[in-house]
Design an enzyme around this catalytic site. Structure first.
Site, PDB file in Angstrom:
ATOM      1  CE1 TYR A   1      -3.452   2.782   0.429  1.00  0.00           C
ATOM      2  CE2 TYR A   1      -2.061   3.497   2.251  1.00  0.00           C
ATOM      3  CZ  TYR A   1      -3.096   3.738   1.358  1.00  0.00           C
ATOM      4  OH  TYR A   1      -3.765   4.940   1.394  1.00  0.00           O
TER       5      TYR A   1
ATOM      6  CE  LYS B   1      -3.270   5.470  -2.003  1.00  0.00           C
ATOM      7  NZ  LYS B   1      -4.332   6.283  -2.606  1.00  0.00           N
TER       8      LYS B   1
HETATM    9  N1  NAP Z   1      -8.463   6.439   5.278  1.00  0.00           N
HETATM   10  C1  NAP Z   1      -7.181   6.780   5.348  1.00  0.00           C
HETATM   11  O1  NAP Z   1      -6.569   6.767   6.424  1.00  0.00           O
HETATM   12  C2  NAP Z   1      -6.458   7.232   4.108  1.00  0.00           C
HETATM   13  C3  NAP Z   1      -5.222   7.899   4.266  1.00  0.00           C
HETATM   14  C4  NAP Z   1      -4.537   8.321   3.130  1.00  0.00           C
HETATM   15  C5  NAP Z   1      -5.066   8.091   1.872  1.00  0.00           C
HETATM   16  N2  NAP Z   1      -6.262   7.429   1.746  1.00  0.00           N
HETATM   17  C6  NAP Z   1      -6.765   7.193   0.386  1.00  0.00           C
HETATM   18  O2  NAP Z   1      -8.044   7.795   0.245  1.00  0.00           O
HETATM   19  C7  NAP Z   1      -8.752   7.151  -0.805  1.00  0.00           C
HETATM   20  C8  NAP Z   1     -10.151   6.884  -0.336  1.00  0.00           C
HETATM   21  O3  NAP Z   1     -10.115   5.956   0.735  1.00  0.00           O
HETATM   22  P1  NAP Z   1     -11.060   6.052   2.009  1.00  0.00           P
HETATM   23  O4  NAP Z   1     -10.203   6.225   3.186  1.00  0.00           O
HETATM   24  O5  NAP Z   1     -12.156   7.008   1.762  1.00  0.00           O
HETATM   25  O6  NAP Z   1     -11.578   4.545   2.084  1.00  0.00           O
HETATM   26  P2  NAP Z   1     -12.983   3.856   1.798  1.00  0.00           P
HETATM   27  O7  NAP Z   1     -14.042   4.464   2.642  1.00  0.00           O
HETATM   28  O8  NAP Z   1     -12.698   2.403   1.923  1.00  0.00           O
HETATM   29  O9  NAP Z   1     -13.306   4.233   0.275  1.00  0.00           O
HETATM   30  C9  NAP Z   1     -12.664   3.620  -0.814  1.00  0.00           C
HETATM   31  C10 NAP Z   1     -13.474   3.889  -2.068  1.00  0.00           C
HETATM   32  O10 NAP Z   1     -12.768   3.345  -3.192  1.00  0.00           O
HETATM   33  C11 NAP Z   1     -13.659   2.486  -3.904  1.00  0.00           C
HETATM   34  N3  NAP Z   1     -12.940   1.395  -4.554  1.00  0.00           N
HETATM   35  C12 NAP Z   1     -12.019   0.559  -4.001  1.00  0.00           C
HETATM   36  N4  NAP Z   1     -11.613  -0.331  -4.921  1.00  0.00           N
HETATM   37  C13 NAP Z   1     -12.272  -0.048  -6.079  1.00  0.00           C
HETATM   38  C14 NAP Z   1     -12.286  -0.614  -7.375  1.00  0.00           C
HETATM   39  N5  NAP Z   1     -11.523  -1.666  -7.704  1.00  0.00           N
HETATM   40  N6  NAP Z   1     -13.090  -0.071  -8.317  1.00  0.00           N
HETATM   41  C15 NAP Z   1     -13.885   0.988  -8.014  1.00  0.00           C
HETATM   42  N7  NAP Z   1     -13.926   1.570  -6.796  1.00  0.00           N
HETATM   43  C16 NAP Z   1     -13.135   1.049  -5.846  1.00  0.00           C
HETATM   44  C17 NAP Z   1     -14.613   1.971  -2.831  1.00  0.00           C
HETATM   45  O11 NAP Z   1     -15.791   1.492  -3.441  1.00  0.00           O
HETATM   46  P3  NAP Z   1     -16.301  -0.045  -3.284  1.00  0.00           P
HETATM   47  O12 NAP Z   1     -16.683  -0.224  -1.848  1.00  0.00           O
HETATM   48  O13 NAP Z   1     -17.445  -0.099  -4.226  1.00  0.00           O
HETATM   49  O14 NAP Z   1     -15.144  -0.923  -3.664  1.00  0.00           O
HETATM   50  C18 NAP Z   1     -14.842   3.228  -2.018  1.00  0.00           C
HETATM   51  O15 NAP Z   1     -15.796   4.042  -2.666  1.00  0.00           O
HETATM   52  C19 NAP Z   1      -7.946   5.895  -1.154  1.00  0.00           C
HETATM   53  O16 NAP Z   1      -7.204   6.141  -2.317  1.00  0.00           O
HETATM   54  C20 NAP Z   1      -7.020   5.732   0.036  1.00  0.00           C
HETATM   55  O17 NAP Z   1      -5.836   5.084  -0.299  1.00  0.00           O
HETATM   56  C21 NAP Z   1      -6.961   7.008   2.836  1.00  0.00           C
END
Ligand code: NAP
Length: 264
Positions: free
Chosen positions: A152, A156
């Site tokens: 992961y 990133k």
């Molecule tokens: N939460 C953190 O601490 C954090 C920190 C830094 C960066 N981020 C980044 O922020 C972004 C959003 O994550 P989040 O924290 O909001 O997590 P989240 O609530 O799990 O949301 C992830 C989203 O991505 C979609 N997704 C995942 N795999 C997919 C696929 N193969 N095709 C289409 N859609 C897909 C999911 O939809 P489905 O459920 O339909 O798969 C969901 O809408 C990600 O890129 C993550 O790496 C998160």
């Protein structure tokens, strides 16, 4: 089909978390929306956003595959995309040697391949029109080796670096590229990554609304990058000056299985 005079934003990973909040920011700023996720929950997000007055189309597509990305591009039917918020992503906890190929390759395919695929397709159209905004959700995780989250963090690191490079490649084109780098944020991310038995999975985190607002504002202003929150800014600054061995150990303390609050 979205067909109004309002600008169109495409938001991936918009069913939950940061993506849903980014979609809300776009809507409040006057965009119509195309929102995408892999599961039917995207339609619940569509209902929520539509109730607030935006014209929203929702699509289920697996953005870990070129076919899923093509499906979304085709659904746009040539309409100009004013903003692409490439946010879909997945995490994966545990040691690399204990992870299955299907699990870690999906992290690479979703976070790297799918993100780049859509950016290239939509970015070419933006460049031809000489306008457009691209927001890439990277992470401060890209600044440090992700012990117990190695693939992961690597994905990133790729996205952070890619975002800065693309921004400069197309700086004369009228298209801006912004990298949103959140720290730990309260979303479904850690449950999906099987990290609820870790310190980072159980600690208090930033709110996705706060993170999304920072990202959206930076994109709107055409800034190159934004790290959401002062604690994360500090963490990123430390990661730049401290040897990788030290940051790798720091990460282990946050992400090692069994370090979560309930496990204490
Ligand atoms: N939460 C953190 O601490 C954090 C920190 C830094 C960066 N981020 C980044 O922020 C972004 C959003 O994550 P989040 O924290 O909001 O997590 P989240 O609530 O799990 O949301 C992830 C989203 O991505 C979609 N997704 C995942 N795999 C997919 C696929 N193969 N095709 C289409 N859609 C897909 C999911 O939809 P489905 O459920 O339909 O798969 C969901 O809408 C990600 O890129 C993550 O790496 C998160």
């Amino acid at each position: 089909m979205v067909d109004t005079l309002r600008p169109l934003a495409v938001v991936t990973g918009a069913s939950t978390g940061i993506g849903l909040e980014l979609a809300g920011c776009c809507m409040r700023d006057g965009y119509d929306l195309v929102i995408v996720a892999n599961e039917p929950e995207i339609h619940a997000a569509q209902s929520k956003l539509s109730a607030l007055g935006a014209t929203v189309e929702a699509f289920e597509a697996d953005l870990a595959t070129p076919e899923g990305c093509e499906q979304i591009y085709a659904a746009l039917k040539g309409r100009p995309v004013a903003a692409l918020l490439a946010n879909a992503g997945v995490g994966l906890g545990k040691g690399f040697l204990d992870q299955e190929f299907e699990a870690w390759s999906r992290v690479v395919d979703t976070n790297v391949m799918g993100t780049l695929y859509l950016i290239q397709k939509i970015g070419r159209d933006m460049r031809a029109r000489r306008e457009g905004k691209i927001l890439i959700t990277g992470s401060i995780a890209g600044f440090m080796p992700g012990t117990y989250q190695a693939v992961y963090n690597g994905s990133k690191a790729f996205l952070d670096s890619f975002s800065f490079a693309l921004r400069h490649e197309i700086k004369e084109s009228g298209v801006t590229v912004t990298c949103l780098m959140p720290g730990a944020t309260e979303t479904e991310f850690f449950a999906r990554a099987d990290m609820l038995d870790t310190k980072v999975g159980t600690d208090e985190k930033d709110s996705p609304a706060f993170v999304a607002k920072q990202g959206f504002e930076a994109m709107k202003n055409g800034e190159g990058q934004v790290i959401a929150g002062w604690k994360n800014k500090m963490q990123a600054a430390i990661a730049h000056v401290v040897p990788s061995d030290v940051t790798a150990e720091m990460h282990a303390k946050m992400a090692k299985p069994g370090t979560g609050k309930s496990a204490a």
